[in-house]
Design a protein around this motif. Structure first.
Motif, PDB file in Angstrom:
ATOM      1  N   LEU A   1     -11.590  16.728   6.750  1.00 30.66           N
ATOM      2  CA  LEU A   1     -11.002  17.180   5.474  1.00 30.66           C
ATOM      3  C   LEU A   1      -9.650  17.850   5.709  1.00 30.66           C
ATOM      4  O   LEU A   1      -8.707  17.665   4.925  1.00 30.66           O
ATOM      5  N   ALA A   2      -9.549  18.606   6.822  1.00 24.39           N
ATOM      6  CA  ALA A   2      -8.274  19.275   7.140  1.00 24.39           C
ATOM      7  C   ALA A   2      -7.199  18.222   7.424  1.00 24.39           C
ATOM      8  O   ALA A   2      -6.048  18.340   6.985  1.00 24.39           O
ATOM      9  N   ARG A   3      -7.590  17.167   8.138  1.00 22.08           N
ATOM     10  CA  ARG A   3      -6.642  16.077   8.441  1.00 22.08           C
ATOM     11  C   ARG A   3      -6.189  15.402   7.132  1.00 22.08           C
ATOM     12  O   ARG A   3      -5.012  15.085   6.957  1.00 22.08           O
ATOM     13  N   MET A   4      -7.139  15.219   6.210  1.00 23.02           N
ATOM     14  CA  MET A   4      -6.789  14.581   4.936  1.00 23.02           C
ATOM     15  C   MET A   4      -5.853  15.472   4.120  1.00 23.02           C
ATOM     16  O   MET A   4      -4.980  14.981   3.400  1.00 23.02           O
ATOM     17  N   ALA A   5      -6.073  16.789   4.224  1.00 21.13           N
ATOM     18  CA  ALA A   5      -5.221  17.718   3.465  1.00 21.13           C
ATOM     19  C   ALA A   5      -3.804  17.736   4.038  1.00 21.13           C
ATOM     20  O   ALA A   5      -2.871  18.239   3.424  1.00 21.13           O
ATOM     21  N   GLY A   6      -3.661  17.194   5.248  1.00 21.02           N
ATOM     22  CA  GLY A   6      -2.353  16.974   5.825  1.00 21.02           C
ATOM     23  C   GLY A   6      -1.758  18.150   6.502  1.00 21.02           C
ATOM     24  O   GLY A   6      -0.591  18.299   6.667  1.00 21.02           O
TER      25      GLY A   6
ATOM     26  N   MET B   1       0.836  -1.204   0.000  1.00 16.36           N
ATOM     27  CA  MET B   1       0.000   0.000   0.000  1.00 16.36           C
ATOM     28  C   MET B   1       0.873   1.257   0.000  1.00 16.36           C
ATOM     29  O   MET B   1       1.805   1.361   0.765  1.00 16.36           O
ATOM     30  N   SER B   2       0.503   2.208  -0.877  1.00 18.67           N
ATOM     31  CA  SER B   2       1.257   3.454  -0.967  1.00 18.67           C
ATOM     32  C   SER B   2       1.063   4.304   0.290  1.00 18.67           C
ATOM     33  O   SER B   2       0.038   4.255   0.939  1.00 18.67           O
ATOM     34  N   THR B   3       2.057   5.081   0.649  1.00 16.57           N
ATOM     35  CA  THR B   3       1.886   5.994   1.786  1.00 16.57           C
ATOM     36  C   THR B   3       2.130   7.437   1.367  1.00 16.57           C
ATOM     37  O   THR B   3       2.360   8.299   2.184  1.00 16.57           O
ATOM     38  N   SER B   4       2.083   7.676   0.044  1.00 17.23           N
ATOM     39  CA  SER B   4       2.344   9.030  -0.439  1.00 17.23           C
ATOM     40  C   SER B   4       1.158   9.934  -0.124  1.00 17.23           C
ATOM     41  O   SER B   4       0.104   9.507   0.309  1.00 17.23           O
ATOM     42  N   ALA B   5       1.322  11.234  -0.373  1.00 16.77           N
ATOM     43  CA  ALA B   5       0.261  12.206  -0.109  1.00 16.77           C
ATOM     44  C   ALA B   5      -0.918  11.972  -1.053  1.00 16.77           C
ATOM     45  O   ALA B   5      -0.876  11.097  -1.907  1.00 16.77           O
ATOM     46  N   SER B   6      -1.920  12.821  -0.882  1.00 17.62           N
ATOM     47  CA  SER B   6      -3.193  12.695  -1.578  1.00 17.62           C
ATOM     48  C   SER B   6      -3.073  12.408  -3.079  1.00 17.62           C
ATOM     49  O   SER B   6      -2.256  12.997  -3.782  1.00 17.62           O
ATOM     50  N   THR B   7      -3.892  11.480  -3.576  1.00 15.28           N
ATOM     51  CA  THR B   7      -3.861  11.100  -4.987  1.00 15.28           C
ATOM     52  C   THR B   7      -5.145  11.616  -5.647  1.00 15.28           C
ATOM     53  O   THR B   7      -5.992  12.204  -4.990  1.00 15.28           O
ATOM     54  N   SER B   8      -5.285  11.354  -6.940  1.00 14.06           N
ATOM     55  CA  SER B   8      -6.479  11.807  -7.663  1.00 14.06           C
ATOM     56  C   SER B   8      -7.406  10.619  -7.910  1.00 14.06           C
ATOM     57  O   SER B   8      -6.946   9.478  -8.013  1.00 14.06           O
ATOM     58  N   VAL B   9      -8.705  10.896  -8.020  1.00  8.83           N
ATOM     59  CA  VAL B   9      -9.618   9.819  -8.417  1.00  8.83           C
ATOM     60  C   VAL B   9     -10.031   9.975  -9.880  1.00  8.83           C
ATOM     61  O   VAL B   9     -10.865   9.223 -10.371  1.00  8.83           O
TER      62      VAL B   9
ATOM     63  N   THR C   1      -6.843   9.625  -0.061  1.00  9.09           N
ATOM     64  CA  THR C   1      -5.818   9.814   0.975  1.00  9.09           C
ATOM     65  C   THR C   1      -5.247   8.463   1.438  1.00  9.09           C
ATOM     66  O   THR C   1      -5.884   7.752   2.229  1.00  9.09           O
ATOM     67  N   PRO C   2      -4.072   8.109   0.959  1.00 12.01           N
ATOM     68  CA  PRO C   2      -3.516   6.770   1.240  1.00 12.01           C
ATOM     69  C   PRO C   2      -3.283   6.493   2.721  1.00 12.01           C
ATOM     70  O   PRO C   2      -3.191   5.334   3.117  1.00 12.01           O
ATOM     71  N   THR C   3      -3.189   7.545   3.542  1.00 11.77           N
ATOM     72  CA  THR C   3      -2.921   7.306   4.969  1.00 11.77           C
ATOM     73  C   THR C   3      -4.201   7.023   5.760  1.00 11.77           C
ATOM     74  O   THR C   3      -4.129   6.662   6.935  1.00 11.77           O
ATOM     75  N   ILE C   4      -5.364   7.195   5.148  1.00  9.19           N
ATOM     76  CA  ILE C   4      -6.612   6.917   5.867  1.00  9.19           C
ATOM     77  C   ILE C   4      -6.938   5.432   5.699  1.00  9.19           C
ATOM     78  O   ILE C   4      -7.338   4.991   4.613  1.00  9.19           O
TER      79      ILE C   4
ATOM     80  N   GLN D   1      -3.135  -4.786   3.895  1.00  8.99           N
ATOM     81  CA  GLN D   1      -3.028  -5.119   2.454  1.00  8.99           C
ATOM     82  C   GLN D   1      -3.935  -4.251   1.586  1.00  8.99           C
ATOM     83  O   GLN D   1      -3.648  -4.000   0.425  1.00  8.99           O
ATOM     84  N   ARG D   2      -5.092  -3.849   2.114  1.00  3.81           N
ATOM     85  CA  ARG D   2      -5.993  -2.927   1.417  1.00  3.81           C
ATOM     86  C   ARG D   2      -6.535  -1.946   2.442  1.00  3.81           C
ATOM     87  O   ARG D   2      -6.652  -2.267   3.618  1.00  3.81           O
ATOM     88  N   ARG D   3      -6.909  -0.758   1.978  1.00  2.00           N
ATOM     89  CA  ARG D   3      -7.498   0.234   2.894  1.00  2.00           C
ATOM     90  C   ARG D   3      -8.992   0.011   3.012  1.00  2.00           C
ATOM     91  O   ARG D   3      -9.692  -0.093   2.004  1.00  2.00           O
TER      92      ARG D   3
END
Ligand SMILES: NC(=O)c1ccc[n+]([C@@H]2O[C@H](COP(=O)([O-])OP(=O)(O)OC[C@H]3O[C@@H](n4cnc5c(N)ncnc54)[C@H](OP(=O)(O)O)[C@@H]3O)[C@@H](O)[C@H]2O)c1
Length: 245
Positions: free
Chosen positions: A240-245, A1-9, A220-223, A181-183
């Motif tokens: 949302l603020a937490r997701m924005a990091g 699983m990726s741990t990078s910052a926010s991705t796009s859908v 958000t890969p960290t959620i 293994q999956r979020r």
């Protein structure tokens, strides 16, 4: 699983079982606005048509409807196989299945109530999760929509509370077994302003704001492995603020 910052859908394949419903509509709209291809299965072709009409022609271009149910393990397996075949893969699933019911104390419910409100909804959630989670792309996510009544008993709606509690534990059990293994997450909602209840307390979220949160979770890969409680707009803004990091 990726741990990078926010991705796009954008261009991701997102399946929204329950997308025809009051809350599901807002989830579908949010993912379409974010550029995803959204697949909505339903037991009813009429409800799928109504959803496309509510969304309007511009957004409905990337809406893919499937007139098929997922009330048994076999049906959900067939649905997942069909969607993967048609779209190549599934990135995210947001299951917004089941609804509100009240009117009888637990000692007054009959077998039909139990079947419809507990067994059918619990079976659908389990069938969807077991069929779709193993098929998700590696950086994909599974989000179940749940309600406050799964954490707090609500008089005359006891079976909804029992099903909700089972659903929350199902998510925790999947998290324990998946072990990263999956979020997998759930959004635990308070009352929602939606097309069937267009007014309400100003602190309540709208269905579109639930959609905003669901897109945020997918991006958000960290959620991961969370019960995300969204009782109020203030909860949403903090999340949302937490997701924005
Ligand atoms: N509305 C609220 O204020 C609120 C508040 C807190 C939590 N929630 C949660 O949000 C989720 C969706 O609620 P909602 O208000 O959008 O409900 P809804 O309008 O009644 O929609 C229910 C959706 O679930 C699908 N579904 C599939 N199998 C079902 C079954 N056996 N029984 C009932 N529905 C089935 C329906 O799809 P078909 O097209 O196949 O009929 C429909 O799209 C639920 O988990 C609920 O607990 C809602």
């Amino acid at each position: 699983m990726s741990t990078s910052a926010s991705t796009s859908v954008k261009d991701k394949v997102v399946v929204v079982p329950g997308g025809t419903g009051n809350v599901g509509e807002g989830i579908v709209r949010a993912f379409l606005k974010a550029g995803a291809t959204v697949v909505v299965p339903s037991r009813s072709q009429a409800r799928l048509h109504a959803l496309a009409k509510l969304l309007g022609p511009e957004l409905a271009g990337n809406l893919k409807t499937v007139a098929a149910g997922y009330g048994t393990f076999d049906d959900a397996d067939q649905l997942a196989t069909r969607i993967v075949k048609e779209h190549g893969h599934v990135d995210h699933v947001v299951a917004s299945v089941g609804g509100w019911w009240m009117g009888k104390a637990l000692w007054q419910i009959d077998q039909d109530d139990w079947q419809k409100i507990f067994v059918d909804v619990a079976t659908s959630h389990m069938a969807l999760a077991r069929s779709f989670i193993p098929r998700l792309t590696e950086d994909g996510s599974y989000t179940a929509i749940a309600g406050f009544s799964g954490k707090k008993p609500y008089p005359a709606a006891g079976i909804v509370s029992m099903q909700g509690a089972a659903q929350l534990m199902m998510r925790e059990a999947f998290s324990a077994e998946l072990d990263g293994q999956r979020r997998i997450n759930d959004l635990v909602l308070g009352p929602i302003i939606n097309r069937s209840r267009p007014g309400g307390d100003p602190s309540w979220l709208t269905a579109d704001q639930v959609g905003e949160a669901a897109v945020g979770v997918a991006r958000t890969p960290t959620i991961a492995d969370e019960h995300i409680v969204l009782d109020t707009v203030e909860d949403l803004n903090k999340t949302l603020a937490r997701m924005a990091g």
